[in-house]
Design an enzyme around this catalytic site. Structure first.
Site, mmCIF file in Angstrom:
data_model
loop_
_atom_site.group_PDB
_atom_site.id
_atom_site.type_symbol
_atom_site.label_atom_id
_atom_site.label_comp_id
_atom_site.label_asym_id
_atom_site.label_seq_id
_atom_site.Cartn_x
_atom_site.Cartn_y
_atom_site.Cartn_z
ATOM 1 N N THR A 1 33.701 39.413 38.866
ATOM 2 C CA THR A 1 33.415 40.177 40.087
ATOM 3 C C THR A 1 33.087 41.637 39.775
ATOM 4 O OG1 THR A 1 34.950 38.728 41.221
ATOM 5 C CG2 THR A 1 34.343 40.742 42.370
ATOM 6 N N GLU B 1 39.324 55.217 36.266
ATOM 7 C CA GLU B 1 39.310 55.573 37.698
ATOM 8 C C GLU B 1 39.506 54.342 38.593
ATOM 9 O OE1 GLU B 1 38.830 58.877 39.376
ATOM 10 O OE2 GLU B 1 39.803 57.407 40.652
ATOM 11 N N LYS C 1 50.113 50.254 39.543
ATOM 12 C CA LYS C 1 49.273 51.366 39.995
ATOM 13 C C LYS C 1 50.091 52.649 40.196
ATOM 14 C CE LYS C 1 45.850 48.311 42.141
ATOM 15 N NZ LYS C 1 45.535 47.543 43.353
HETATM 16 N N1 HSE Z 1 44.508 42.497 44.140
HETATM 17 C C1 HSE Z 1 44.233 43.880 44.280
HETATM 18 C C2 HSE Z 1 44.423 44.292 45.754
HETATM 19 C C3 HSE Z 1 42.829 44.160 43.821
HETATM 20 O O1 HSE Z 1 44.573 43.412 46.599
HETATM 21 O O2 HSE Z 1 44.468 45.476 46.050
HETATM 22 C C4 HSE Z 1 42.525 45.600 43.539
HETATM 23 O O3 HSE Z 1 43.296 46.135 42.509
#
Ligand code: HSE
Length: 406
Positions: free
Chosen positions: A11, A124, A200
């Protein structure tokens, strides 16, 4: 000419090729050179796709080609992404990635190699998809001492919670719909258990506080226990339930946590709905700032990756300093963190309120006619450990609890 190799034509990788082809002229102008996709690596074949002309199946072709300046790693997962990234950096090729798992796990080591080699490792797209947040943290907010980051960092869970809030659907139903619409993966564990948001916030915190935050140290709770009844209570008190990833500085210590939380209109994150992401930052001189946008998806994520390609093309053989040292930031024990809690109790107010008041201090009961046989209340601010001790005294009478961030 700057030659690029894209690892993985899934993707995001195919999005990177599409973005570079679509905005070819303006990207070249901004990079000050022509960006040429010399290779795309994938195990699969793509008959009829123009990418066929540059498709290779062996990473060594890329590694051994001295003309490749930049490697785009959009494979995902730890292995072989880690080995490929490390060997590319050691071969003097800058790397950029959307792979949050890899950055959170090996970022410290990979950044160190990039620095030693005077090249770059940029990421990023690893947090907040297309939202610019890594670059602002690293280059724009440098005058500030950041003392709080709170984000809605996972689009899948935000979609599910938004749907539950709007339609009154239960978790399983909302998850199934997210899967049918292609928002949630067939195996959604990393999203719904909070692991994705945890990685994250570890990355953002490492950059914001300048020391490596190990994601294993972050207390993480997903959204699987949130019910349609919780949503009814939230609406009654003017709140929304969001999966929040947060880290903050309190006195001289740092806390980090991922958990569902109730927020109300006073929070700028309250109106962040559906698959959108947002990151709220507080700095000691800036005050509040919020970054909002498409947190996932092919083209938004590819947009962030290509921005890194452009930055790397502009800084070939010159390291962009990253505020992420290899020293680990020791997080405070979350049991000492102070929070308020929304608590649901089995039984009627008249039966249980004396016991609740005795244990938690005076609280205001919330009863919903549509939810008989139980009531709820919100505690005053207390340490997590204190709440746990009090909740243990109530035992199985407690039906659930959610942290309250207002
Ligand atoms: N699986 C992640 C989300 C994709 O739903 O935010 C983006 O990092």
């Amino acid at each position: 000419m700057v030659n690029v190799a894209v690892l993985g034509y899934g993707t995001v990788g195919s999005g990177v090729v599409e973005v570079i082809n679509t905005n070819h002229d303006s990207i070249n102008k901004k990079a000050g050179d022509e960006i040429n996709i010399k290779y795309v690596l994938d195990l699969r074949d793509f008959p009829g796709d123009p990418v066929e002309k540059v498709l290779v199946h062996d990473f060594n072709v890329i590694l051994q080609d001295p003309e490749v300046d930049i490697v785009v790693e959009t494979m995902g997962g730890l292995h072989p992404a880690y080995e490929f990234t490390k060997s590319a950096l050691l071969a003097d090729k800058s790397v950029c990635t959307s792979n949050k798992e890899l950055v959170a796990t090996y970022g410290t080591e990979l950044l160190k190699i990039a620095k030693e080699k005077s090249i770059n490792y940029l990421f990023e797209a690893s947090c907040g998809g297309g939202i610019p947040i890594i670059r602002p943290l690293n280059s724009s907010l440098t005058a500030d001492e950041i003392d709080q980051i709170t984000g809605i960092l996972n689009g899948t869970t935000n979609y599910i919670l938004t749907k539950m809030g709007r339609d009154g659907s239960d978790f399983d139903e909302a998850l199934a719909e997210a899967q049918n619409n292609g928002y949630a993966e067939r195996n959604p564990e990393a999203d719904i258990e909070g692991y994705d948001a945890c990685r994250k916030i570890a990355i953002l915190s490492s950059l914001a506080y300048g020391r490596h935050v190990d994601y294993h140290d972050i207390y993480t709770e997903g959204i699987t226990k949130i019910t349609a009844v919780d949503m009814k209570y939230a609406q009654e008190i003017g709140a929304a339930i969001k999966l929040l990833a947060t880290s903050c500085k309190v006195d001289d210590g740092f806390y980090a946590m991922v958990c569902p939380g109730m927020i109300n209109e006073s929070s700028p994150l309250y109106s962040v709905n559906g698959v959108f992401n947002a990151i709220f930052i507080h700095g000691n001189v800036l005050g509040d700032a919020m970054f909002y946008g498409s947190g996932a998806g092919k083209l938004p994520t590819a947009s962030a990756v290509v921005a890194d390609v452009v930055d790397e093309a502009k800084h070939l053989h010159r390291n962009i300093m990253m505020n992420w040292s290899s020293r680990t930031l020791k997080l405070c024990d979350v049991s000492t963190m102070e929070n308020r809690f929304f608590v649901r109790v089995k039984g009627s107010v008249s039966e249980k309120i004396d016991k609740v008041n005795e244990i938690f201090g005076r609280v205001e009961p919330i009863s919903l006619p549509a939810v008989p046989g139980e009531f709820a209340f919100i505690t005053k601010k207390m340490k997590e450990s204190e709440f746990k001790a009090k909740a243990d005294q109530m035992g199985e009478e407690i039906l659930g609890r959610i942290r309250v961030f207002f």
